[in-house]
Design a protein around this motif. Sequence first.
Motif, PDB file in Angstrom:
ATOM      1  N   LEU A 325      76.316  66.363  23.405  1.00 17.45           N
ATOM      2  CA  LEU A 325      77.435  66.024  23.530  1.00 17.45           C
ATOM      3  C   LEU A 325      78.402  68.060  23.273  1.00 17.45           C
ATOM      4  O   LEU A 325      79.525  68.039  24.188  1.00 17.45           O
ATOM      5  CB  LEU A 325      78.549  65.194  22.872  1.00 17.45           C
ATOM      6  N   SER A 326      78.534  68.226  22.268  1.00 13.87           N
ATOM      7  CA  SER A 326      79.561  69.351  22.064  1.00 13.87           C
ATOM      8  C   SER A 326      78.934  70.832  22.680  1.00 13.87           C
ATOM      9  O   SER A 326      79.410  71.341  23.541  1.00 13.87           O
ATOM     10  CB  SER A 326      78.837  70.175  20.418  1.00 13.87           C
ATOM     11  N   THR A 327      77.645  71.065  23.244  1.00 14.28           N
ATOM     12  CA  THR A 327      76.858  71.759  24.229  1.00 14.28           C
ATOM     13  C   THR A 327      78.077  71.427  25.744  1.00 14.28           C
ATOM     14  O   THR A 327      78.074  72.828  26.164  1.00 14.28           O
ATOM     15  CB  THR A 327      75.436  71.795  24.340  1.00 14.28           C
ATOM     16  N   ALA A 328      77.900  70.276  25.793  1.00 17.29           N
ATOM     17  CA  ALA A 328      78.465  69.829  27.595  1.00 17.29           C
ATOM     18  C   ALA A 328      79.731  70.310  27.535  1.00 17.29           C
ATOM     19  O   ALA A 328      80.422  70.960  28.316  1.00 17.29           O
ATOM     20  CB  ALA A 328      78.409  68.665  27.725  1.00 17.29           C
ATOM     21  N   MET A 329      80.553  70.157  26.430  1.00 20.93           N
ATOM     22  CA  MET A 329      82.210  70.541  25.832  1.00 20.93           C
ATOM     23  C   MET A 329      82.007  71.337  26.076  1.00 20.93           C
ATOM     24  O   MET A 329      83.458  72.647  26.235  1.00 20.93           O
ATOM     25  CB  MET A 329      82.197  69.503  24.345  1.00 20.93           C
ATOM     26  N   GLY A 330      81.258  72.754  25.561  1.00 26.41           N
ATOM     27  CA  GLY A 330      81.053  74.149  25.346  1.00 26.41           C
ATOM     28  C   GLY A 330      81.748  74.433  26.687  1.00 26.41           C
ATOM     29  O   GLY A 330      81.473  75.207  27.118  1.00 26.41           O
ATOM     30  N   PHE A 331      79.933  73.578  27.618  1.00 21.53           N
ATOM     31  CA  PHE A 331      79.992  74.742  29.397  1.00 21.53           C
ATOM     32  C   PHE A 331      81.200  73.769  29.956  1.00 21.53           C
ATOM     33  O   PHE A 331      81.488  74.834  30.855  1.00 21.53           O
ATOM     34  CB  PHE A 331      78.418  73.843  29.895  1.00 21.53           C
ATOM     35  N   SER A 332      81.885  73.466  29.760  1.00 20.88           N
ATOM     36  CA  SER A 332      83.001  72.632  30.182  1.00 20.88           C
ATOM     37  C   SER A 332      84.145  73.284  30.212  1.00 20.88           C
ATOM     38  O   SER A 332      84.812  73.446  31.198  1.00 20.88           O
ATOM     39  CB  SER A 332      82.910  70.881  29.632  1.00 20.88           C
ATOM     40  N   THR A 333      84.195  74.073  29.279  1.00 23.30           N
ATOM     41  CA  THR A 333      85.358  75.174  29.581  1.00 23.30           C
ATOM     42  C   THR A 333      85.640  75.886  30.961  1.00 23.30           C
ATOM     43  O   THR A 333      86.238  76.526  31.143  1.00 23.30           O
ATOM     44  CB  THR A 333      85.318  76.046  28.119  1.00 23.30           C
ATOM     45  N   PHE A 334      83.999  76.075  30.978  1.00 25.78           N
ATOM     46  CA  PHE A 334      84.292  77.252  32.443  1.00 25.78           C
ATOM     47  C   PHE A 334      85.503  76.353  33.888  1.00 25.78           C
ATOM     48  O   PHE A 334      85.662  76.951  34.361  1.00 25.78           O
ATOM     49  CB  PHE A 334      82.834  76.878  33.077  1.00 25.78           C
ATOM     50  N   ILE A 335      85.591  75.048  33.421  1.00 29.26           N
ATOM     51  CA  ILE A 335      86.382  73.944  34.334  1.00 29.26           C
ATOM     52  C   ILE A 335      87.808  74.016  34.946  1.00 29.26           C
ATOM     53  O   ILE A 335      88.616  74.038  35.166  1.00 29.26           O
ATOM     54  CB  ILE A 335      85.886  72.686  33.955  1.00 29.26           C
ATOM     55  N   PHE A 336      88.062  75.479  32.700  1.00 32.94           N
ATOM     56  CA  PHE A 336      89.516  75.171  32.862  1.00 32.94           C
ATOM     57  C   PHE A 336      89.860  76.569  33.871  1.00 32.94           C
ATOM     58  O   PHE A 336      90.848  76.991  33.483  1.00 32.94           O
ATOM     59  CB  PHE A 336      90.020  74.998  31.921  1.00 32.94           C
ATOM     60  N   THR A 337      88.795  77.466  33.909  1.00 26.72           N
ATOM     61  CA  THR A 337      89.286  78.925  34.608  1.00 26.72           C
ATOM     62  C   THR A 337      89.581  79.387  35.939  1.00 26.72           C
ATOM     63  O   THR A 337      89.623  77.606  36.384  1.00 26.72           O
ATOM     64  CB  THR A 337      87.242  79.636  34.176  1.00 26.72           C
ATOM     65  N   ASN A 338      89.793  79.923  36.740  1.00 25.68           N
ATOM     66  CA  ASN A 338      90.706  80.435  37.967  1.00 25.68           C
ATOM     67  C   ASN A 338      89.481  80.649  38.508  1.00 25.68           C
ATOM     68  O   ASN A 338      89.613  81.044  39.584  1.00 25.68           O
ATOM     69  CB  ASN A 338      91.637  81.473  37.923  1.00 25.68           C
ATOM     70  N   SER A 339      87.793  80.985  37.985  1.00 26.56           N
ATOM     71  CA  SER A 339      87.312  81.293  38.982  1.00 26.56           C
ATOM     72  C   SER A 339      86.625  79.999  40.215  1.00 26.56           C
ATOM     73  O   SER A 339      86.475  79.167  39.259  1.00 26.56           O
ATOM     74  CB  SER A 339      85.992  82.126  38.561  1.00 26.56           C
ATOM     75  N   GLU A 340      86.254  79.591  41.028  1.00 25.65           N
ATOM     76  CA  GLU A 340      86.100  77.987  42.146  1.00 25.65           C
ATOM     77  C   GLU A 340      84.217  78.682  41.533  1.00 25.65           C
ATOM     78  O   GLU A 340      83.829  77.230  41.040  1.00 25.65           O
ATOM     79  CB  GLU A 340      85.581  78.592  43.356  1.00 25.65           C
ATOM     80  N   LYS A 341      84.089  79.344  41.322  1.00 23.45           N
ATOM     81  CA  LYS A 341      82.383  79.234  41.038  1.00 23.45           C
ATOM     82  C   LYS A 341      81.713  78.741  40.012  1.00 23.45           C
ATOM     83  O   LYS A 341      81.057  78.117  39.890  1.00 23.45           O
ATOM     84  CB  LYS A 341      81.656  80.656  41.884  1.00 23.45           C
ATOM     85  N   LEU A 342      82.963  79.535  38.392  1.00 23.53           N
ATOM     86  CA  LEU A 342      82.506  79.503  37.524  1.00 23.53           C
ATOM     87  C   LEU A 342      83.430  77.407  36.727  1.00 23.53           C
ATOM     88  O   LEU A 342      82.679  76.936  36.452  1.00 23.53           O
ATOM     89  CB  LEU A 342      83.300  80.498  37.028  1.00 23.53           C
ATOM     90  N   THR A 343      83.785  77.360  38.117  1.00 24.09           N
ATOM     91  CA  THR A 343      84.469  75.385  37.682  1.00 24.09           C
ATOM     92  C   THR A 343      83.357  74.489  38.576  1.00 24.09           C
ATOM     93  O   THR A 343      82.921  73.725  37.346  1.00 24.09           O
ATOM     94  CB  THR A 343      85.714  75.623  38.689  1.00 24.09           C
ATOM     95  N   GLU A 344      82.638  75.171  38.706  1.00 20.20           N
ATOM     96  CA  GLU A 344      81.522  74.455  39.994  1.00 20.20           C
ATOM     97  C   GLU A 344      80.482  74.733  39.226  1.00 20.20           C
ATOM     98  O   GLU A 344      79.633  73.693  38.941  1.00 20.20           O
ATOM     99  CB  GLU A 344      80.872  74.765  41.421  1.00 20.20           C
ATOM    100  N   PHE A 345      80.028  75.405  38.303  1.00 23.78           N
ATOM    101  CA  PHE A 345      79.709  75.783  36.999  1.00 23.78           C
ATOM    102  C   PHE A 345      79.267  74.884  36.053  1.00 23.78           C
ATOM    103  O   PHE A 345      78.172  74.199  35.400  1.00 23.78           O
ATOM    104  CB  PHE A 345      78.761  77.310  36.714  1.00 23.78           C
TER     105      PHE A 345
END
Length: 666
Positions: A325-345
Amino acid sequence: MWQKIANLILRNRFFIIALICLLTVFFGYYATTGLKIDNKYGNMLPKSSQAQDDYLKFKSKFGEDGSSLVLIFQSDSLYTEKNFTKFKELRDNILLMKGVLNVTSETSLISIQNNIGESKFEVRKIFSDISFKEKSIDSIKREIRANPLYANSLYIDSTNISLMLVAMDEKFLSDPKKQQVLIDVEEYTAKYEKYFGKIRYAGLPHLRVIIGKRVIKEMYLFIALAILATSLLLYVFFRSFRVVMICNAVVFVAVIWSMGTIGLFGFNISIMMALIPPLMIVIGIPNCVFLITKYHQEIKEHGNKILALTRVIKKIGMATFLTNLSTAMGFSTFIFTNSEKLTEFGIVASINIILVFIVSICILPIFISLVKVPKPRHLKHLERKFAKGLIERLINITLYRRKAIYIVTFCILVLSVIGLFRIKATGNITSDLPKGDQILEDVNFVQDNFGGVIPFEMMIDYKEPGRLFKTSTLEKVEEIQRKYTADTLFSKSLSIVDMVKVINMAYHGNDTNFYNINISRQDKGRLKQYIDNFDFTGGSGFTIKELVDTANTTLRIRTQMRDIGSYDVLRKVDIMKVKIDSILNPEKKDIERLYKKVKAGKYQYVDSIINTYPNIYNSLTNVIAHGDQDKMFELDSDPDKVKAYFKKPAIKKQLREAIDNEYYDL
């Protein structure tokens, strides 16, 4: 809660396995049918970045660009009847391939003839008769070489290099199933090496498709190597093929689910997204190690398999869940970037990390429950002296060497911070290619001979359609082109100025002395009738429509740039902006100086601006009148009425708008 989860898993083993199999088939379907390669460059840019905004603006005005495959021929025998016919045959056959929009080569070029009797231009192909009865091969070569537009764009005489430009459909380049057309073109072209020698390939489509295929190929290779490496480590640690197979079942399912998720969401495989399947292996294997190690500890303690599995799920399930869960939350921070591709990742990575946990906590206990209890030799890893000694050593260091730990940690931290500031994002398209790679050699060959290989565009907004063919506009654009023709970072550029030169030359019987923009007022009047009845097409690959937008307010200067790093590009662009702006708007510095005084409340300087720059006066009356022609006429005929607006609060905004309307924007 975890007791209930353990009971649920162990009492519904076959149902859960069936459900996992169905989901694996479901995700496998999307993994095999829904995945597309995202091989465009610049796709990691934030939505609100200036570069992205400029590109989208360019795309809205001129459409998708950078989709020409470049075939490079170096032969001193091209201009023989046999080889030139073969060159035409190659061009014509490539044009027939699905996904190819146009093919430009020396065999498809045109000349413009002045039909004086009908006051119009006529387009004629320079080469059409393959029997060479109409024109000899030497006369064809002379006619092509006589047109300055084609020199250093399609050929270089001094090195016997000729290009063939293959315009590709963008839909085919981004679809893995359709992009095979590019490979087909290159494979078909290679058959003609017996006539022209070694053929090279360049252009963004070539880089995108070939490197994109490498990304997919290397993703599968990395998955295979990761599984192989982890399998070896698992066997060395547990000494059991059974454990290795169970762990591999977990990661196989996780990899299929992760790739299926990408296809299900309609996302494309980019370099970033290609990291997710291997990432599932990296996260899935430790889950398996934690669960199996705890199971072996329980078996050694009491030997009851079901009790052991229940305790594994209860005790390790929670710890593994929190880790994932903590690892998933770390990767979920990409969702809040302003890059569409990073959000998808971020979306795919975070979802699949949780799915890896679910797969691990279900498959592993179920499979273990269906096999025999491990033998004593499989439990020996719990008593290995090396492992126990290492852990005891670490505990000892942690308890009694704290000061040393702080000092070492601080030193590493300082070195890491120094390293952070030394990181550079090169941004080279070919930076990932090793020395000696054929792609890199071909790109360098084009750069060395033509000056550049990466599309570089300049858009100039001249605001009003009537400005386009004004001598002042053409002279400014020509000066910009002349400045950067001498710059070794760029290839030969193309703009509306080159079209005007060609038209002027054609009007004067294709006399190269008239390949310029020095057109008399009388000739301009005559040429207007010609241009109105003329569409510069016919297979040459150079058209007016591609150089001016449909609204007739923006022109483009097309060129190619060397593949230099992003820092060098930024520095170059910053310098260019200043130099080009000084060419487009030479009076800008003085105008802004005067306007600054108006902004400070010194309204008498409005007179200084409009008297010195009549165009701004005309623009100001237009702004004040809001386009009302009658009011504009009234203001133009009586300057005192305009002056009545000078002390009104709105004058600053109106004058600013009038000034901006007169500037050429880059």
